[in-house]
Scaffold this active site. Structure first.
Site, PDB file in Angstrom:
ATOM      1  N   ASP A   8      -6.710   9.210  -0.110  1.00  4.40           N
ATOM      2  CA  ASP A   8      -6.550  10.040   1.086  1.00  4.40           C
ATOM      3  C   ASP A   8      -7.008  11.451   0.737  1.00  4.40           C
ATOM      4  OD1 ASP A   8      -5.414   7.813   2.135  1.00  4.40           O
ATOM      5  OD2 ASP A   8      -3.454   8.679   2.563  1.00  4.40           O
ATOM      6  N   ASP A 130      -2.859   1.526  14.101  1.00  4.58           N
ATOM      7  CA  ASP A 130      -1.645   2.093  13.520  1.00  4.58           C
ATOM      8  C   ASP A 130      -0.527   1.858  14.513  1.00  4.58           C
ATOM      9  OD1 ASP A 130      -3.307   3.069  11.541  1.00  4.58           O
ATOM     10  OD2 ASP A 130      -3.581   5.003  12.526  1.00  4.58           O
TER      11      ASP A 130
END
Length: 239
Positions: A8, A130
């Site tokens: 990330d 998500d």
């Protein structure tokens, strides 16, 4: 079952967020390409990258870092975060990325999904769904929609999508184990390649996910905190 170590990126650094909270950040490395090299050295066959700044800004932010990673490792790479236009996709693929992950845009505009699948092919496009308790979250997780995650996946399937990254954000970065129940529902009810993400904390979690027949698992924090040794895990689950 393929294992995807996650990198990330925020402000050019390799970080982890807890539950997608942008103010709750831990920096693991100032040079993400070194981390990618480390994962490749430990047997990674694919690497998962998220441009966190991009996800929030709605456009690509950390392309230089992504390019550096692509040039450093020889394994394929998938990238998500802030990819919202055909130009964004072209640009990412031109950097040498193997496939891109589209999130928010898919929820807002299914027609766009149809268009990009016909332009680039289903092997280049992954849809990121998500969810929080089975409902779809959008815009860098800042909003929860009234969309059921499985319904959205089925709609994507109709449009030609073959692979989905399914993240349960109530679990992400918390090391509490993945949401097996919702992930299994995704696998069983859609028949798509489901890559599970969020909450993976141990080899036992990987066993559980392997049992429900996900096609892959994204592993983040558990690798950085050495709760899972990538080399062992790859040997066990990828053979």
């Amino acid at each position: 079952m393929r294992l995807y170590p996650a990198i990330d990126i925020r402000n050019g650094q390799c970080v982890r967020l807890r539950q997608g909270q942008f103010h709750d950040v831990e920096v693991y490395s100032h040079v993400p390409a070194n981390i990618a090299m480390q994962w490749e050295g430990q047997g990674a066959s694919y690497i998962h990258i998220v441009d966190l700044d991009g996800a929030l800004a709605g456009h690509s932010v950390n392309d230089e870092v992504i390019k550096e990673i692509v040039q450093t490792v020889s394994v394929p790479i998938q990238v998500g975060g802030g990819i919202r236009t055909i130009q964004d996709i072209e640009h990412k693929l031109n950097l040498g990325v193997n496939r891109v992950i589209i999130g928010t845009k898919a929820v807002e505009n299914p027609q766009f999904v149809k268009e990009i699948i016909s332009t680039f092919g289903a092997d280049k496009i992954v849809i990121g769904i998500d969810a929080k308790n089975g409902m779809v979250a959008i815009e860098g997780w800042e909003k929860v929609s009234n969309y059921n995650a499985v319904s959205l996946a089925l709609e994507m399937k109709e449009l030609g999508v073959s692979t989905i990254v399914y993240t349960d954000i109530s679990k992400d970065g918390m090391l509490q184990g993945p949401n097996i129940e919702h992930t299994k529902e995704m696998v069983d009810l859609t028949g798509l390649n489901i890559i599970a993400s969020g909450g993976v904390s141990s080899m036992k979690d990987l066993e559980e996910l392997d049992k429900i027949k996900v096609s892959g698992v994204i592993i983040g924090k558990a690798l950085y905190e050495r709760r899972i040794e990538l080399e062992n895990a790859t040997r066990l689950f990828e053979q």
